[in-house]
Design a protein around this motif. Structure first.
Motif, PDB file in Angstrom:
ATOM      1  N   SER A   1       0.353  -1.123   0.110  1.00 30.62           N
ATOM      2  CA  SER A   1      -0.311   0.004   0.220  1.00 30.62           C
ATOM      3  C   SER A   1       0.725   1.037   0.188  1.00 30.62           C
ATOM      4  O   SER A   1       0.493   2.325  -0.455  1.00 30.62           O
ATOM      5  CB  SER A   1      -0.802  -0.450   1.677  1.00 30.62           C
ATOM      6  N   GLY A   2       1.947   1.190   0.760  1.00 22.19           N
ATOM      7  CA  GLY A   2       2.918   2.125   0.796  1.00 22.19           C
ATOM      8  C   GLY A   2       3.500   2.545  -0.784  1.00 22.19           C
ATOM      9  O   GLY A   2       3.805   3.500  -1.023  1.00 22.19           O
ATOM     10  N   LEU A   3       3.446   0.989  -1.494  1.00 19.18           N
ATOM     11  CA  LEU A   3       4.147   1.447  -2.965  1.00 19.18           C
ATOM     12  C   LEU A   3       2.624   1.825  -3.815  1.00 19.18           C
ATOM     13  O   LEU A   3       3.686   2.638  -4.332  1.00 19.18           O
ATOM     14  CB  LEU A   3       4.856   0.156  -3.224  1.00 19.18           C
ATOM     15  N   GLY A   4       2.372   1.449  -3.629  1.00 19.16           N
ATOM     16  CA  GLY A   4       1.036   1.949  -4.635  1.00 19.16           C
ATOM     17  C   GLY A   4       0.578   3.340  -4.339  1.00 19.16           C
ATOM     18  O   GLY A   4       0.198   3.755  -3.212  1.00 19.16           O
ATOM     19  N   ALA A   5       0.819   4.334  -5.978  1.00 18.68           N
ATOM     20  CA  ALA A   5       1.129   5.509  -5.623  1.00 18.68           C
ATOM     21  C   ALA A   5      -0.444   6.153  -6.577  1.00 18.68           C
ATOM     22  O   ALA A   5      -1.024   5.724  -6.949  1.00 18.68           O
ATOM     23  CB  ALA A   5       2.031   6.241  -6.097  1.00 18.68           C
ATOM     24  N   GLY A   6      -0.943   7.345  -5.130  1.00 19.67           N
ATOM     25  CA  GLY A   6      -1.639   7.955  -6.511  1.00 19.67           C
ATOM     26  C   GLY A   6      -2.925   7.558  -6.303  1.00 19.67           C
ATOM     27  O   GLY A   6      -3.661   7.048  -5.790  1.00 19.67           O
ATOM     28  N   GLY A   7      -4.137   7.858  -7.347  1.00 21.50           N
ATOM     29  CA  GLY A   7      -5.115   7.472  -7.172  1.00 21.50           C
ATOM     30  C   GLY A   7      -5.802   6.361  -7.531  1.00 21.50           C
ATOM     31  O   GLY A   7      -6.712   6.173  -7.241  1.00 21.50           O
ATOM     32  N   SER A   8      -5.118   6.008  -8.450  1.00 23.28           N
ATOM     33  CA  SER A   8      -5.638   4.302  -8.568  1.00 23.28           C
ATOM     34  C   SER A   8      -5.155   3.810  -7.948  1.00 23.28           C
ATOM     35  O   SER A   8      -6.733   1.875  -7.600  1.00 23.28           O
ATOM     36  CB  SER A   8      -4.413   3.715  -9.903  1.00 23.28           C
ATOM     37  N   ALA A   9      -4.197   3.431  -6.827  1.00 19.64           N
ATOM     38  CA  ALA A   9      -4.277   2.924  -5.146  1.00 19.64           C
ATOM     39  C   ALA A   9      -5.760   3.110  -5.189  1.00 19.64           C
ATOM     40  O   ALA A   9      -6.550   2.141  -4.229  1.00 19.64           O
ATOM     41  CB  ALA A   9      -3.917   2.962  -4.494  1.00 19.64           C
ATOM     42  N   LEU A  10      -6.132   4.650  -4.923  1.00 17.75           N
ATOM     43  CA  LEU A  10      -7.640   4.656  -3.906  1.00 17.75           C
ATOM     44  C   LEU A  10      -8.639   3.531  -4.593  1.00 17.75           C
ATOM     45  O   LEU A  10      -9.745   3.147  -3.735  1.00 17.75           O
ATOM     46  CB  LEU A  10      -7.887   6.438  -4.436  1.00 17.75           C
ATOM     47  N   ALA A  11      -8.930   3.653  -5.678  1.00 15.83           N
ATOM     48  CA  ALA A  11     -10.123   2.694  -6.613  1.00 15.83           C
ATOM     49  C   ALA A  11      -9.920   1.582  -5.629  1.00 15.83           C
ATOM     50  O   ALA A  11     -10.761   0.412  -5.972  1.00 15.83           O
ATOM     51  CB  ALA A  11      -9.910   3.066  -8.009  1.00 15.83           C
ATOM     52  N   GLN A  12      -8.786   0.324  -5.619  1.00 12.80           N
ATOM     53  CA  GLN A  12      -8.759  -0.625  -5.014  1.00 12.80           C
ATOM     54  C   GLN A  12      -8.478  -1.063  -3.405  1.00 12.80           C
ATOM     55  O   GLN A  12      -8.333  -2.031  -2.969  1.00 12.80           O
ATOM     56  CB  GLN A  12      -6.808  -0.908  -5.607  1.00 12.80           C
ATOM     57  N   ASP A  13      -8.581   0.597  -3.142  1.00 16.06           N
ATOM     58  CA  ASP A  13      -8.752   0.683  -1.344  1.00 16.06           C
ATOM     59  C   ASP A  13     -10.432  -1.180  -1.448  1.00 16.06           C
ATOM     60  O   ASP A  13     -10.721  -0.700  -1.765  1.00 16.06           O
ATOM     61  CB  ASP A  13      -9.516   1.802  -0.974  1.00 16.06           C
ATOM     62  N   PRO A  14      -9.428  -1.106  -0.465  1.00 13.08           N
ATOM     63  CA  PRO A  14     -10.321  -2.248   0.400  1.00 13.08           C
ATOM     64  C   PRO A  14     -11.647  -2.017   0.870  1.00 13.08           C
ATOM     65  O   PRO A  14     -11.681  -1.245   0.941  1.00 13.08           O
ATOM     66  CB  PRO A  14      -9.275  -3.071   1.619  1.00 13.08           C
ATOM     67  N   ILE A  15     -12.563  -2.672   0.796  1.00 15.05           N
ATOM     68  CA  ILE A  15     -13.364  -3.263   1.602  1.00 15.05           C
ATOM     69  C   ILE A  15     -13.479  -3.649   3.220  1.00 15.05           C
ATOM     70  O   ILE A  15     -13.055  -4.528   2.854  1.00 15.05           O
ATOM     71  CB  ILE A  15     -14.679  -3.211   0.744  1.00 15.05           C
ATOM     72  N   LYS A  16     -14.228  -2.631   3.980  1.00 12.77           N
ATOM     73  CA  LYS A  16     -13.332  -3.403   5.167  1.00 12.77           C
ATOM     74  C   LYS A  16     -14.362  -3.529   6.336  1.00 12.77           C
ATOM     75  O   LYS A  16     -15.303  -3.010   5.918  1.00 12.77           O
ATOM     76  CB  LYS A  16     -13.261  -2.316   6.273  1.00 12.77           C
ATOM     77  N   ILE A  17     -14.466  -5.081   6.716  1.00 10.86           N
ATOM     78  CA  ILE A  17     -15.323  -5.459   7.457  1.00 10.86           C
ATOM     79  C   ILE A  17     -15.077  -5.829   8.551  1.00 10.86           C
ATOM     80  O   ILE A  17     -13.783  -6.580   9.030  1.00 10.86           O
ATOM     81  CB  ILE A  17     -15.361  -6.791   6.530  1.00 10.86           C
ATOM     82  N   GLY A  18     -15.976  -5.633   9.638  1.00 11.65           N
ATOM     83  CA  GLY A  18     -15.556  -5.722  11.100  1.00 11.65           C
ATOM     84  C   GLY A  18     -15.484  -7.418  11.813  1.00 11.65           C
ATOM     85  O   GLY A  18     -17.690  -7.310  11.513  1.00 11.65           O
ATOM     86  N   GLU A  19     -15.152  -7.932  12.486  1.00 14.51           N
ATOM     87  CA  GLU A  19     -15.503  -8.872  12.547  1.00 14.51           C
ATOM     88  C   GLU A  19     -15.711  -9.516  13.749  1.00 14.51           C
ATOM     89  O   GLU A  19     -14.191  -8.926  14.472  1.00 14.51           O
ATOM     90  CB  GLU A  19     -15.105 -10.184  11.722  1.00 14.51           C
ATOM     91  N   ILE A  20     -15.909 -10.111  15.050  1.00 17.22           N
ATOM     92  CA  ILE A  20     -16.212 -10.267  16.258  1.00 17.22           C
ATOM     93  C   ILE A  20     -17.173 -11.551  17.077  1.00 17.22           C
ATOM     94  O   ILE A  20     -18.034 -12.317  15.743  1.00 17.22           O
ATOM     95  CB  ILE A  20     -17.307  -8.929  17.153  1.00 17.22           C
ATOM     96  N   ASN A  21     -15.644 -12.510  16.814  1.00 21.24           N
ATOM     97  CA  ASN A  21     -15.745 -13.700  17.540  1.00 21.24           C
ATOM     98  C   ASN A  21     -15.560 -14.234  18.618  1.00 21.24           C
ATOM     99  O   ASN A  21     -14.377 -13.812  19.245  1.00 21.24           O
ATOM    100  CB  ASN A  21     -16.468 -14.984  17.032  1.00 21.24           C
ATOM    101  N   SER A  22     -15.918 -15.508  19.632  1.00 20.14           N
ATOM    102  CA  SER A  22     -15.671 -15.395  20.743  1.00 20.14           C
ATOM    103  C   SER A  22     -14.219 -16.592  20.488  1.00 20.14           C
ATOM    104  O   SER A  22     -14.477 -17.694  21.071  1.00 20.14           O
ATOM    105  CB  SER A  22     -16.621 -16.531  21.962  1.00 20.14           C
ATOM    106  N   TYR A  23     -12.995 -15.852  20.333  1.00 23.11           N
ATOM    107  CA  TYR A  23     -11.813 -16.999  19.329  1.00 23.11           C
ATOM    108  C   TYR A  23     -11.054 -17.147  20.625  1.00 23.11           C
ATOM    109  O   TYR A  23     -10.461 -18.836  20.803  1.00 23.11           O
ATOM    110  CB  TYR A  23     -11.189 -16.066  19.007  1.00 23.11           C
ATOM    111  N   THR A  24     -11.044 -17.046  21.860  1.00 23.50           N
ATOM    112  CA  THR A  24     -10.679 -17.476  23.412  1.00 23.50           C
ATOM    113  C   THR A  24     -11.094 -18.271  24.454  1.00 23.50           C
ATOM    114  O   THR A  24     -11.141 -19.332  24.755  1.00 23.50           O
ATOM    115  CB  THR A  24     -10.131 -16.414  23.994  1.00 23.50           C
ATOM    116  N   ALA A  25     -12.285 -17.643  24.167  1.00 22.45           N
ATOM    117  CA  ALA A  25     -13.188 -18.757  25.216  1.00 22.45           C
ATOM    118  C   ALA A  25     -14.087 -20.272  24.357  1.00 22.45           C
ATOM    119  O   ALA A  25     -13.762 -20.767  25.350  1.00 22.45           O
ATOM    120  CB  ALA A  25     -14.708 -17.871  25.001  1.00 22.45           C
TER     121      ALA A  25
END
Lengths: 627, 410
Positions: free
Chosen positions: B24-48
């Protein structure tokens, strides 16, 4: 009749299993005064190691060798822990060892999953005892007959050990008065190590013999530890016969109780404990403790008000907190709000423990009652937050006043366990009373009024209330009332002989502490938007204890620092890694060894003198910040 | 073994993270913007609850990999930010807060426990965030405490109890006893099963009920108490370590001899596998016979799963996989990442899962995912399901109008 007899045998089998674990805990507490929170973890390790051994050592003999061998291996581990960790902190304030063993428990819970995997492991059945025996036409597992025999055998073995060996005589002497034993020239370090090892051996054996009965899994520790402690207390601390009797009573009441009230198991042990302690304040076979020992929280130097520099420091901190929203985002504000709430909770517990000398293992009850007070108001009257904020804590006040009245009649660990019993009774009422509390599905929709729903506004609201709460607590500590309560804590005899009414002073202190916890609980409810029974459950109480001890119970500022450090660490770790229990537990162990007086205690005793030396011209060198 | 796997997992994802950062540091400028990932939040009882949530995590990870390999959504890759809730509702709300306020995720997904699911669902309502609940089973989530922002994948307690009652009603048994853990899941399952049975038959007699505390069953006494009431059949809701103890004691004491047992969830590999050769035979259960399902969609999933993980799927894997694909489909269909658009897209959407096509009903936001119902048996020292069939969830749900009437504000 046949059925009742077999049900009686069922009770006996459960009693044996409980007794093995409880007897170890009782012996350890009796001699070393360690509240060994990790006892359940060693029980679990015993089961895991036994699982590995029984599945690798084949042949019919292999199994029967594997069980005691597993207990020996885990006991060796216990000895190692005692020598490397606990031995360093015997001089620390009483209860501080609880913190170390709590850290160990967290680590073990993660380690067993890393080593043995997350799935439940079902070990083999006992060779030769796989089947059932026909007793009056009812099938009864042969292995359970062996368990029934094991309890009395272990009890007899312990009796012989304690009464027919020199080591046993020393252990009994140390149980009665360890200071005297030390004064007579007995090597305490060696005695403590051997007692701790024996206790862990019994715990691990208790875990190992469960192999043919149940699957091994990573939550076994929590299932047993509280029950084991309850049995120890009902029986009388340090008394193995008492533990045996208590295990028998609990197991039989449960076996027959479920025939009449199938839902009784949830609360039975705590009901029994509450009744026993109210009637017999030292357990069934226990004896009153000698009053000579220093109480929890006894300060080495009397507390003093903040000096000029301490006051400036506090004001500076408040200013930083007030300016926090300038550079913090909504998430950081919400986390800071949560930390502030726990600061008030820990401070309220400290008012009870550190100031009042009444240790509470059930402080979550008042936190939770506050939260439910607000939640029930919202649910049934639709009251807005402005009302809930002030009316919610009333439930906590009422609870604290009621339970406190009983608790102040007791002292020491018995008092602590009675607070636990009341907390668990409240928990099980909330958990099962669906019509009113929503049971474990909780009460939803407890959100702040719209003007305060912005995280920044709610943060300021919390900051205001918590600051007022802390100021009020400090005011109480340094008021004549505070001096009187501290007097009762440090010497009951002297306080009473100059005419103080200890019980009513402590009762008021108890109620006040519960009220502050209630305010924290109400804020927590509005922060989270929903309330579930887990706010009143044991882990919340344990968190409170950890915060107070971590900060330093012998200081006034300790709980504030302890709560901030612990809550921040645990939120951060949970967010960053799945191995947070291992890391957090490890950190706690390191902190315990590094700061045996707690963080603030360490600061006051080790760091501050250095600063004052350098800053020699300061006007009130030693006094500043001592509180 | 487990720990090495886990450590390498950690190391791999750490390396991947650094690589992604560098990229992401290397990818420069506007073209990278279109490739921005869509962030999804995930929650679960992994340790319990690692035994259930690890396979779930592997499920969504596989789906995520497939989705991104196929070009993501609208040319944007998906990125899942996953948090542990330690099995506590309060911690889950903290995690939800972090995900929405700091990570700025488009939506939330996950959770296992019912009360944790409810806490996150209420948070979603308050903060107006889209939430797809993966595993919580409580009916309240979509009915009595349902809200516009919350959808749910798994078939609820009532749906699964209905499926079992349908089979149970065909048995000769009239005297029934029940055993269930003493909390909302247990009580609502017993209630739903009783209701469903009484609706189908008028000769059922309920002779005993046992409510052991969750995780602390006193199995010997409970088994004896059940046997004493001499039922023809038993309805069991216990699971996990409680079930193991119950089965061992019950087998030794002959409780299951000549008795029918109907048991919720017991056919799921998560619960049946630890029983191994001691799996009781002939129980009527809901579950997931992963090694015997022979449909094209499941075969494809199974192959991909085993190729990636060198392990077999549990039901949690299916849930994780189907949740991730549901999210991708909803994002694909939605006009924007705004919450209202996501809700509009999700209502009535169809999604293909390894168990067949499902629909998220507009009326109550419940998916029509079903479950397999069959009998248990032991083959080669392992518990398996036999004589099973898939029950489409759509057939066990109340009509849309009835469902709507159960939701608040209707």
């Amino acid at each position: 009749m046949d059925f009742l007899f077999v049900q009686f045998l069922n009770g006996l089998a459960s009693a044996s299993a409980l007794f093995l674990v409880a007897s170890g805990l009782s012996i350890i507490f009796g001699v070393t005064r360690i509240v060994n929170f990790a006892h359940g973890a060693f029980y679990m390790l015993g089961a895991y190691v036994a699982y590995t051994l029984t599945t690798t050592l084949t042949g019919p003999l292999g199994f029967w060798v594997a069980l005691p061998l597993a207990a020996v291996i885990v006991a060796a581990l216990g000895a190692l822990v005692e020598m490397t960790l606990l031995r360093r902190i015997y001089e620390a304030p009483e209860l501080f060892q609880l913190l170390a063993t709590f850290g160990l428990t967290l680590m073990v819970e993660d380690l067993v999953v890393l080593i043995w995997g997350p799935e439940d492991l079902l070990g083999p059945r006992a060779p030769g005892l796989e089947g059932a025996v026909n007793i009056f036409g009812q099938l009864f597992p042969a292995y359970d007959l062996m368990l029934i025999a094991l309890g009395p055998i272990v009890l007899a073995g312990l009796w012989l050990l304690f009464h027919k060996t020199r080591w046993g005589v020393l252990v009994r002497a140390a149980t009665q008065d360890r200071t005297m034993v030390a004064a007579l020239g007995v090597n305490q370090a060696w005695l403590f190590t051997s007692v701790f090892t024996l206790g862990i051996f019994l715990a691990a054996l208790g875990g190992a013999v469960q192999i043919p009965r149940e699957a091994v899994h990573h939550m076994m520790d929590l299932q047993i530890i509280v029950e084991a402690f309850v049995i120890v207390v009902i029986g009388g601390l340090g008394n193995v016969f008492g533990a045996f009797l208590a295990a028998f009573i609990i197991a039989e009441l449960n076996a027959f109780g479920i025939l009449l009230f199938p839902k009784i198991s949830l609360v039975l042990v705590f009901l029994v404990m509450a009744v026993v302690l109210v009637v017999r304040p030292w357990g069934l076979l226990g004896k009153p403790e000698g009053a000579a020992r220093a109480a929890v929280g006894t300060a080495l130097q009397p507390w003093k008000r903040l000096g000029a520099r301490g006051r400036n420091l506090s004001l500076g901190l408040l200013l930083v907190l007030a300016l926090l929203p300038v550079f913090a985002g909504n998430y950081l504000l919400a986390v800071s709000t949560e930390i502030l709430i726990f600061v008030l909770f820990a401070a309220s517990l400290h008012l009870m423990m550190g100031v009042g000398g009444m240790v509470s293992f059930g402080h979550a009850a008042y936190f939770g009652l506050g939260a439910y007070g607000a939640a029930l108001l919202v649910r049934f009257t639709g009251a807005p937050m402005e009302v809930g904020l002030w009316a919610g804590p009333l439930l906590a006040v009422a609870g604290a006043a009621l339970f406190g009245w009983f608790c102040v009649r007791l002292s020491g660990v018995y008092l602590a366990m009675l607070t636990l019993a009341f907390a668990q009774i409240v928990w099980s009422i909330v958990f099962q009373w669906y019509e009113v509390t929503g049971g474990d599905n909780g009460i939803l929709g407890i959100w702040p009024s719209s003007w305060a729903s912005d995280p920044m506004v709610f943060y300021y609201l919390t900051l205001g209330i918590v600051t007022l709460g802390i100021l009020a607590i400090r005011r109480i500590v340094f008021a004549p009332f505070g001096y009187a309560v501290r007097g009762c804590r440090d010497s009951v005899l002297r306080a009473e002989s100059i005419g103080m009414n200890r019980m009513s002073l402590q009762w008021l202190c108890f109620t006040l502490a519960g009220s502050f916890a209630g305010f924290a609980g109400v804020l927590y409810a509005y922060l989270k938007g929903s309330v579930f029974p887990d706010v009143l459950a044991i882990p919340t109480s344990v968190d409170g204890l950890v915060m107070v001890l971590l900060g330093g119970i012998q200081t006034v500022a300790g709980p504030v620092v302890g709560a901030a450090v612990y809550e921040a660490l645990s939120i951060y770790m949970t967010s960053e890694t799945d191995l947070w229990k291992l890391i957090l537990g490890g950190l706690i162990v390191v902190l315990v060894v590094a700061f045996p007086e707690g963080i603030v205690g360490f600061w006051q005793r080790r760091v501050q003198p250095l600063l004052s030396d350098r800053d020699g011209r300061d006007e009130e060198p030693a006094r500043e910040g001592t509180a | 073994m487990a720990w090495t796997k886990r450590l390498t997992h950690g190391a791999v994802s750490a390396v991947a993270g650094i690589a992604a950062l560098a990229a992401s540091g290397l990818g420069a400028g506007g073209s990278a913007l279109a490739q921005d990932p869509i962030k999804i939040g995930e929650i679960n009882s992994y340790t319990a609850l690692p035994a259930f949530t690890e396979p779930y995590r592997m499920g969504w990870q596989l789906a995520l990999e497939e989705i991104n390999a196929a070009g993501g959504v609208d040319g944007r890759p998906l990125e899942v930010i996953s948090k542990d809730d330690a099995g506590k509702p309060g911690d889950a709300v903290t995690a939800a807060n972090e995900l929405t306020q700091r990570e700025d995720v488009a939506l939330l997904m996950g959770t296992f426990f019912s009360h944790v699911g409810l806490a996150v669902s209420d948070y979603a309502k308050q903060r107006e965030v889209f939430f797809l609940a993966a595993e919580p089973l409580t009916d309240a989530l979509v009915w009595s405490k349902g809200n516009d922002y919350t959808f749910r994948l798994r078939p609820s307690v009532t749906m699964q109890a209905e499926m079992l009652a349908e089979e149970a009603a065909k048995l000769d048994a009239t005297r029934w006893a029940t055993v269930a853990p003493n909390y909302e899941y247990g009580t609502s399952a017993v209630e739903a099963f009783k209701e469903a049975m009484n609706r189908r038959r008028d000769d059922i007699e309920w002779v005993n009920e046992q409510w052991p505390p969750f995780g602390k069953i006193d199995a010997g006494s409970t088994v004896q108490a059940l046997a004493q009431s001499e039922p023809d059949a038993i309805f069991n809701v216990t699971f996990g370590p409680d079930l193991t103890k119950f089965v061992r004691e019950g087998t030794t004491r002959g409780l299951f001899q000549d008795r029918e047992v109907v048991s919720l969830l017991t056919g799921e590999p998560e619960y049946m596998d630890p029983l191994g050769a001691e799996t009781p035979e002939g129980w009527i259960v809901t579950g997931y016979p992963w090694d015997q399902i022979d449909t094209p969609e499941h075969n494809t999933f199974l192959e991909a799963y085993q190729a990636k993980f060198d392990d077999y799927p549990r039901l949690g894997s299916i849930v994780g996989y189907a949740t991730m694909y549901s999210v991708a489909e909803i994002l694909e269909k939605a006009e924007s990442l705004e919450t209202e658009d996501l809700i509009a897209a999700a209502e009535g959407i169809g999604v293909d899962t390894p168990l067949g096509p499902i629909t998220y009903r507009a009326a109550d936001h419940q998916s029509t995912l079903g479950a397999y119902v069959g009998r248990t048996a032991v083959q080669d020292g392992k518990g398996v399901m036999v004589d099973f069939g898939y029950r489409d969830g759509a057939n066990y749900l109340p009509s849309p109008d009835e469902a709507k009437a159960m939701r608040p504000g209707s």
